[in-house]
Structures are given as structure tokens and as C-alpha cells.
Write a protein that holds these residues in place. Sequence first.
Motif, mmCIF file in Angstrom:
data_model
loop_
_atom_site.group_PDB
_atom_site.id
_atom_site.type_symbol
_atom_site.label_atom_id
_atom_site.label_comp_id
_atom_site.label_asym_id
_atom_site.label_seq_id
_atom_site.Cartn_x
_atom_site.Cartn_y
_atom_site.Cartn_z
ATOM 1 N N UNK A 67 -5.739 3.193 -2.401
ATOM 2 C CA UNK A 67 -4.543 3.892 -1.681
ATOM 3 C C UNK A 67 -3.985 4.886 -2.799
ATOM 4 N N UNK A 68 -3.452 5.888 -2.197
ATOM 5 C CA UNK A 68 -2.735 6.854 -2.767
ATOM 6 C C UNK A 68 -1.492 6.293 -3.351
ATOM 7 N N UNK A 69 -0.588 6.967 -4.125
ATOM 8 C CA UNK A 69 0.601 6.145 -4.591
ATOM 9 C C UNK A 69 1.566 6.273 -3.323
ATOM 10 N N UNK A 70 1.502 7.295 -2.601
ATOM 11 C CA UNK A 70 2.335 7.336 -1.545
ATOM 12 C C UNK A 70 2.102 5.982 -0.415
ATOM 13 N N UNK A 71 0.923 5.838 -0.132
ATOM 14 C CA UNK A 71 0.519 4.795 0.730
ATOM 15 C C UNK A 71 0.767 3.198 0.103
ATOM 16 N N UNK A 72 0.618 3.270 -1.167
ATOM 17 C CA UNK A 72 1.188 1.895 -2.036
ATOM 18 C C UNK A 72 2.645 1.937 -1.661
ATOM 19 N N UNK A 73 3.409 2.905 -2.127
ATOM 20 C CA UNK A 73 4.905 2.893 -1.967
ATOM 21 C C UNK A 73 5.301 2.606 -0.395
ATOM 22 N N UNK A 74 4.681 2.998 0.436
ATOM 23 C CA UNK A 74 4.875 2.756 1.870
ATOM 24 C C UNK A 74 4.764 1.448 2.183
ATOM 25 N N UNK A 75 3.489 0.860 1.759
ATOM 26 C CA UNK A 75 3.229 -0.339 1.983
ATOM 27 C C UNK A 75 4.121 -1.496 1.296
ATOM 28 N N UNK A 76 4.330 -1.215 0.131
ATOM 29 C CA UNK A 76 5.277 -2.079 -0.497
ATOM 30 C C UNK A 76 6.639 -2.210 0.002
ATOM 31 N N UNK A 77 6.986 -0.872 0.499
ATOM 32 C CA UNK A 77 8.567 -1.058 1.154
ATOM 33 C C UNK A 77 8.293 -1.713 2.312
ATOM 34 N N UNK A 78 7.319 -1.567 3.087
ATOM 35 C CA UNK A 78 7.296 -2.372 4.376
ATOM 36 C C UNK A 78 7.266 -3.834 4.392
ATOM 37 N N UNK A 79 6.270 -4.200 3.166
ATOM 38 C CA UNK A 79 6.148 -5.742 3.155
ATOM 39 C C UNK A 79 7.581 -6.196 2.560
#
Length: 109
Positions: A67-79
Amino acid sequence: MKDHHSKYVAKTIAALTPEGHARLDELLDGLARSVGDRGLVYRFAMIREHEADSGKLSAGPDPGGSFTKQQLDDLITGFTIIRDQELLDDVNDWANAVIQLLEDDAESE
């Protein structure tokens, strides 16, 4: 999947109630629909759903490391939102385990 969190994920999967399984399927199907591109995030959602349905951790490589940093940040926020707002304790615990995996992936970037 990070080895030091695999026991945590396995424990949360084993503890899912029938209601928790149903809610998890609902949440992950929503994630898969929202990304719709069949890319890494979609694969991530499908791996988590398969784990919950089978009661076993995925044996294959986890796409989280790609994952890109943005994808990881988005997923962490979502979870994190799921963990903080979900009414079912077993789903909260599972979401927290997934957050730990994602944070490991973010640290290894």
C-alpha cells in the motif's frame, strides 16, 4: 502478515460470534464496493473476509506491504472508525487487530 500480530488476529477471528461474522461480511463487502477497482485494497478486504469466514489466517502474502502511505492512512482511519463506533465487541477487537497489522505495514515503509 506480521508474525507478532498473527496470534492476535487469529484470536479475534476465533472469537467472532455469528452476529460478528455477519457484521464483518457487511463491513468488508462495503469496503470492497467502495474501492471497486479490484486493486490492493479490494484484495485486502477479500483476504480479511476469507479469514473471518474460514476461521484461519491467510497463508499467502498480504497486500498491506504494497500500500501507499495514503492507502495505509485511509485504511487505518476507516478501521479506527469501525473500532470506535461498532456496537459488537468481537468486531471491535477484530478491527483493532487489523489496525495493528496496518500500523506495522506503515512503520515498515
